[in-house]
Design an enzyme around this catalytic site. Structure first.
Site, PDB file in Angstrom:
ATOM      1  N   ASP A 125      -2.904  11.421   3.521  1.00 50.31           N
ATOM      2  CA  ASP A 125      -3.348  11.992   2.151  1.00 50.31           C
ATOM      3  C   ASP A 125      -4.700  12.406   1.937  1.00 50.31           C
ATOM      4  OD1 ASP A 125      -1.302  11.241   0.568  1.00 50.31           O
ATOM      5  OD2 ASP A 125      -1.780   9.326   0.665  1.00 50.31           O
TER       6      ASP A 125
HETATM    7  C1  BGC Z   1      -7.136   6.488   0.545  1.00 51.30           C
HETATM    8  C2  BGC Z   1      -5.826   7.032   1.458  1.00 51.30           C
HETATM    9  C3  BGC Z   1      -4.662   7.033   0.487  1.00 51.30           C
HETATM   10  C4  BGC Z   1      -4.803   7.916  -0.669  1.00 51.30           C
HETATM   11  C5  BGC Z   1      -4.001   7.819  -1.682  1.00 51.30           C
HETATM   12  C6  BGC Z   1      -7.312   7.506  -0.376  1.00 51.30           C
HETATM   13  O1  BGC Z   1      -8.332   7.382  -1.069  1.00 51.30           O
HETATM   14  O2  BGC Z   1      -8.161   6.976   1.753  1.00 51.30           O
HETATM   15  O3  BGC Z   1      -5.738   6.078   2.632  1.00 51.30           O
HETATM   16  O4  BGC Z   1      -3.373   7.058   1.072  1.00 51.30           O
HETATM   17  O5  BGC Z   1      -6.067   7.493  -1.199  1.00 51.30           O
HETATM   18  O6  BGC Z   1      -3.667   6.413  -2.299  1.00 51.30           O
HETATM   19  C1  NOJ Z   2      -2.482   5.019   2.800  1.00 52.17           C
HETATM   20  C2  NOJ Z   2      -1.184   5.618   2.089  1.00 52.17           C
HETATM   21  O1  NOJ Z   2      -0.443   4.482   1.372  1.00 52.17           O
HETATM   22  C3  NOJ Z   2      -0.179   6.498   2.915  1.00 52.17           C
HETATM   23  O2  NOJ Z   2       0.833   6.855   2.120  1.00 52.17           O
HETATM   24  C4  NOJ Z   2      -0.850   7.559   3.805  1.00 52.17           C
HETATM   25  O3  NOJ Z   2       0.048   8.036   4.681  1.00 52.17           O
HETATM   26  C5  NOJ Z   2      -2.164   6.883   4.617  1.00 52.17           C
HETATM   27  N1  NOJ Z   2      -2.865   6.092   3.572  1.00 52.17           N
HETATM   28  C6  NOJ Z   2      -2.574   7.884   5.237  1.00 52.17           C
HETATM   29  O4  NOJ Z   2      -3.566   8.654   4.444  1.00 52.17           O
END
Ligand code: BGC
Ligand code: NOJ
Length: 817
Positions: A490
C-alpha cells in the site's frame, strides 16, 4: 510449559499465562466470536462493541493514552475495616500484589491476584449465541480472620458512535441518559430518539449502591486509580444526566476464613422492536420485558459454567480440524492453538479493532479479507462462503474492486474507491482455496451482482474471469501490469507524487497511471491464472483454460525478461519508466514481494532464476529477526515512490520485517525443496520462538505482529501492530500446507512435506470433507520424495485417494526419502 520473564504457555489448557502485569506492551485477547466482541488486555483494559467497533461501541476507550492502556472492565476491592482498596487486575490502582496472573485462553481471559490474603480472580467471556459478556469474580479469604469487603464494578459507556464520542463534546456532554431498575444499570443515550438499542450492566448480588455518573464516582480531579466512591467505601447512587455515563455496582461481602464467594456481572447489548421500545408505551422508559430473561439466566453460576463449557467445545472443534505433532514445540503450539486462533480473530475483526487499529477506520479490505480466507476456510467453511460472495458482490463490472467494503451494509466504500490493481486477483486465489477445502463447486454458479446492483448478477465464475481480464486490460509499456494506486504494498505509491501534508497516499493520484508497472502483480497474475485454468478445466470450460494458460505464459515471459534484474526480480517501473528494486537504484535495490510471489507462481524454477532470487533474499534481506521488505532502506522522501519513503528506515514498509510476506519466501523455498531454509525462516518470526526475547520483541508472544523493526531501525527486533494482519493466514498456510505439506487439492488431500532434513518425522491429523485423516510421516532419507500407504495399501503419487462412502477415518503412512 516454557517460561519467559513475563509468562509461559500452558498448552494443555490452551492458554498463555502472564505472570507479571507490567508486560512491555499490553498483551491482549479477544472475547466473542459472533456478533458481540470485546478486546481485553492483561490488566483488564479494553472495550466492547456489537458487530461494528465504530458504530455500536458499548464501552469507551481512549487510544494512545498514558499509560498506554487505561480504561476497561475494572473491579475494585476494599477492606472495609482498614479502608485499603486495590484492583485485582493491577490496573488501575497498581498496588504491589502477590500471585498476579492473567490467563488468555480461547475466547476468555482470567485475571487475578492476591492482596492482603484476599485472592480475587475475574473470568471474562462472551457466551456463544448471546450479545453479552460475563465477568465472574471469585473472591476468597485466604487469611485466618473474617473479612468485611466492598466490591465495586466499573465500566465507562461509550455514546455508541466511537468517532463522534471522542470528538463531539458540545453535544455529547448533554445527551447521556441511564435508568437504574432493580439493580440493573441501563445505558440508553439516544434511545429516546433514533436508536432501538441500549446497553445494560447487571449484578448477581444485592446492591449496597451504584453509580452512573463518572465524575461523581471518581470525584473531582481524580482518575480511575482512586475513585472517591471506592475510597470512602460507599457508592453515591448517582444518576447520569449528560456528561459521562458509567456503570458501577457496589456489593458488600463478608467472608469467613477460607470462604469463597462468586459474584457475576453481566454487561450486554439489546435491541427492541421499533414499536415496542417503551413500557408503558406512552412513556420514555425502556421496555425491559425482552431483556430480563436473558439477564436473569446469566446471573446464575450454573448457566455461566455451562456457557464456558460450550465455548470450550466450540474451540475444541475448530482447533481439532488441523492438528500437528512435530519435533518443534513452537510449531505445535502455533499451529494447534494460537495461529489458528489468530486466523479467526482476523476473520472476525478484519483490520478494525485491536490495540493498534482504533475500531473507527472503515470497512473490510478486499485484499485483506480474500487473503485471510486462506487461514480460516478450513475452520468455518460456511462463513467463508458468505464472505466470498459478499466480497465478490462489491466487485465492479470492469473486474476492478472496491478496496474496502462496509461489513454492516456490505457495500463498497466510495471514499477509498478502486484501482489497487492487485485486488481482483486475490479473489481468484481466495476462491481457489475455498474450492480445494470444501469441494463446493456450486459456489461458482451462485449469481453475484457487480457493485451490488440488482440485475447485474452473473455466476461467481464470471467474476473470476473478469478479475483476470482486469489485469490484461491494464498492461503498461513493458507489457507488465499497471500498478494503479498500489499493489499489495500500500505504500509503494507510484502514481501519487504527494507533496501536501496530510494527503492520503492511498487515494491521491496525480498521474494518469499509464506508465508505472508492478512486477509483483505480474507474478500474482501468473499464479492466479494457473488457479483459474485449473478451475475452468474441471468445469469443462476449455476455451477459458486456453485463455488462462496462454496469458499466463505470456506474462511469465514478460516477467522473466522485463522483470528480471540479474540477481533477483525487479519490483516495479515508476512513472518515468525507471526501475524500482534494481541494483541500479541507490536505495531500495531489492524487494521481498516479487521474489516470493514470482517463485510461488513457478517463475524461474527451470532456468535457475528462482534459486538466484531466493539466494539474494537470504544474503541481502534476511536478518535473525526475519526477512526485511527491502534494502537498502530509503533514507529520504522520494516523491515518485510515496509513503514507503515516508517511514524512517527500518519501520513498516520501509525495510521493516513485514511478517505478512515472509511466508511467501518460506513457500518459495519449499518449492525449491529447501525445507531447512524454509523452516529456519518460519522460526525467526514465530512468536512462540521469540518468547525468550520478550524484552526486545515486546508484543504478545502468542500471536504474530504485522511488523518487526528491520536492521536499520534503532529498535531492530521490536514487533508492532499485533493481531490483525495477513501474517496470521499466510504463516498458517506456509507451515501447514507447504512445510508440513498437508494440503487440500481438487483431487483430495495431498501430502508433500518439505521439512528440515534433521526431522525424523511428524504427524498430522486433519479433518477434510467429512473424513479424518491420521497422517504419520517418517523420514528414511534426506530428500522430499514421498511414498504413501493408505489404510495399509501402497498408493501411487502424493494425493490420498478419497475413501469409499461411509468411511470416516483413514490412516496414512508416509515415508520421506
Ligand atoms: C500502512 C500500510 C497500510 C496502509 C493502508 C499505511 O500507512 O503503512 O501498512 O496498508 O496504510 O491502511
Ligand atoms: C497492511 C494492509 O492491511 C495490507 O492490505 C497491505 O497489503 C499491507 N499493509 C502492506 O502495505
Amino acid at each position: 510449559m516454557s517460561k519467559s520473564s513475563f509468562g509461559y504457555f500452558d498448552d494443555r489448557r490452551r492458554e498463555y499465562c502472564i505472570t507479571r502485569p507490567d508486560t512491555p506492551l499490553p498483551w491482549i485477547n479477544y472475547l466473542g466470536c459472533e456478533s458481540y466482541f470485546g478486546i481485553i488486555s492483561n490488566t483488564a483494559g479494553g472495550y466492547s462493541f456489537y458487530r461494528d467497533a465504530r458504530l455500536r461501541r458499548l464501552t469507551r476507550y481512549r487510544y494512545n493514552n498514558a499509560p498506554f492502556d487505561v480504561g476497561g472492565r475494572y473491579v475494585y476491592l476494599r477492606d472495609n475495616e482498614s479502608g485499603k482498596f486495590w484492583s485485582p487486575s493491577w490496573q488501575p490502582t497498581k498496588h504491589r500484589m502477590e500471585k498476579y496472573s492473567c490467563r488468555h485462553g480461547m475466547g476468555y481471559t482470567i485475571i487475578g491476584s492476591t492482596y492482603g490474603k484476599i485472592k480475587a480472580e475475574t473470568l471474562y467471556f462472551v457466551p456463544l449465541g448471546e450479545n453479552l459478556e460475563i465477568w465472574q469474580v471469585t473472591v476468597k479469604n485466604e487469611g485466618r480472620k473474617p473479612r468485611k469487603l466492598s466490591l465495586f464494578s466499573c465500566v465507562e459507556f461509550c455514546l455508541w458512535d466511537a468517532q463522534d464520542d471522542s470528538t463531539n463534546f458540545q453535544r455529547n456532554f448533554s445527551t447521556g441518559q441511564v435508568e437504574v431498575d432493580r439493580g440493573v444499570i441501563y445505558h440508553k443515550t439516544e434511545y429516546r430518539e433514533r436508536r432501538d438499542h441500549f446497553a445494560y450492566f447487571a449484578c448477581s448480588e444485592k446492591l449496597a449502591g451504584f453509580d452512573t455518573q463518572r465524575d461523581v464516582f471518581l470525584g473531582p480531579y481524580r482518575g480511575w486509580e482512586n475513585p472517591a466512591a471506592v475510597e470512602r467505601g460507599r457508592s453515591f447512587d448517582s444518576v447520569a444526566h449528560g456528561w459521562s455515563p458509567i456503570g458501577s455496582h457496589h456489593v458488600k461481602l463478608s467472608l469467613k476464613p477460607g470462604e469463597t464467594r462468586r459474584v457475576i456481572f453481566v454487561l450486554g447489548y439489546h435491541e427492541n422492536p421499533a414499536g415496542e421500545k417503551f413500557d408503558p408505551p406512552a412513556s420514555q422508559t425502556i421496555n425491559k420485558q425482552t431483556v430480563r430473561p436473558v439477564i436473569a439466566r446469566y446471573l446464575k453460576g450454573a448457566a455461566v459454567d455451562a456457557a464456558l463449557e460450550s465455548l470450550r467445545l466450540y474451540w475444541d472443534r475448530l482447533l481439532g480440524i488441523y492438528r500437528a505433532t512435530t519435533p518443534n514445540p513452537h510449531t505445535n503450539r502455533m499451529v494447534n492453538i494460537w495461529n489458528a486462533y489468530q486466523c479467526m480473530a482476523t476473520f472476525n475483526m478484519s483490520r478494525s479493532a485491536s490495540f493498534y487499529e482504533s475500531g473507527i477506520g472503515r470497512g473490510l479490505g478486499f485484499r485483506d479479507s480474500t487473503q485471510d480466507l486462506l487461514g480460516f476456510v478450513h475452520m468455518v467453511p460456511e462463513r467463508a462462503r458468505e464472505r466470498v460472495l459478499d466480497l465478490a458482490a462489491t466487485q465492479l463490472a470492469s473486474g476492478g474492486a472496491y478496496h474496502q467494503y462496509q461489513p454492516l451494509t456490505k457495500r463498497g466504500n466510495n471514499d477509498i474507491g478502486s484501482d489497487f490493481n492487485d485486488d481482483p486477483l486475490w479473489l481468484i486465489i481466495g476462491v481457489a482455496a475455498y474450492l480445494k477445502e470444501t469441494g463446493d463447486w456450486s459456489i461458482l454458479d451462485a449469481p453475484v451482482p457487480y457493485d451490488n446492483a440488482p440485475g447485474s448478477e452473473t455466476p461467481l465464475y464470471e467474476h473470476l474471469g473478469r478479475s483476470l481480464r482486469y489485469t490484461l486490460d491494464r498492461l503498461g509499456p513493458h507489457g507488465l501490469p499497471l500498478i494503479g494506486r498500489a499493489d499489495w504494498n500500500d505504500c509503494l505509491n507510484l502514481n501519487c507524487f504527494s507533496d501536501t501534508p496530510g494527503q492520503s497516499f492511498q487515494t491521491t493520484t496525480n498521474k494518469d497511471g499509464k506508465v508505472a508497472e508492478s512486477v509483483f502483480i505480474g507474478g500474482q497474475f501468473v499464479l492466479a491464472a494457473h488457479e483459474l485454468a485449473e478451475i475452468a478445466k474441471r468445469r469443462g470450460q476449455h476455451a477459458d483454460v486456453k485463455m488462462c494458460l496462454e496469458s499466463a505464459a505470456r506474462m511469465e515471459g514478460t516477467v522473466l525478461t522485463q522483470g528480471w534484474d540479474g540477481e533477483w526480480f525487479l519490483r516495479a517501473y515508476d512513472d518515468s519508466g525507471s526501475r524500482v528494486g534494481s541494483h541500479e537504484c541507490d536505495e531500495g535495490k531489492i524487494f521481498i514481494e516479487p521474489q516470493g510471489f514470482c517463485v510461488m507462481a513457478g517463475l524461474g524454477l527451470e532456468d535457475g532464476k528462482a534459486r538466484k532470487a531466493l539466494d539474494s533474499v537470504r544474503k541481502i534481506l534476511a536478518t535473525k529477526h526475519g526477512i526485511m521488505l527491502q534494502q537498502p532502506a530509503y533514507s529520504k522522501y522520494y516523491l515518485n515512490l510515496g509513503e514507503i519513503s515516508s517511514y524512517p528506515p527500518g519501520y513498516k514498509e520501509n525495510a521493516g520485517i513485514f511478517c505478512h510476506n515472509n511466508p511467501w519466501i518460506m513457500i518459495a523455498e519449499t518449492m525449491l525443496g529447501d525445507g531447512g531454509q524454509a523452516f529456519d525462516y518460519y522460526l525467526r518470526i514465530n512468536p512462540s520462538a521469540r518468547e525468550s526475547i520478550g524484552v526486545v520483541h515486546r508484543c504478545e508472544p502468542y500471536v504474530y505482529a504485522q511488523m518487526i523493526a528491520g536492521k536499520d531501525a534503532p529498535t531492530h527486533g521490536e514487533a508492532k501492530n499485533s493481531w490483525l494482519t495477513g501474517t496470521a493466514a499466510w504463516n498458517f498456510y506456509a507451515i501447514t500446507q507447504s512445510i508440513l505439506g498437508v494440503r487440500p487439492t481438487y483431487d483430495g488431500l495431498m501430502v508433500a512435506p518439505v521439512v528440515p532434513p534433521a526431522w525424523k518425522g511428524f504427524t498430522v491429523s486433519r479433518a477434510y470433507q467429512g473424513v479424518r485423516y491420521d497422517i504419520m510421516v517418517t523420514r528414511k532419507g534426506k530428500g522430499n520424495s514421498v511414498r504413501l500407504t493408505v489404510d495399509g495399501r501402497p498408493v501411487d503419487g502424493n494425493v490420498i485417494p478419497r475413501p469409499e462412502a461411509g468411511v470416516t477415518d483413514v490412516a496414512v503412512q508416509v515415508v520421506l526419502s
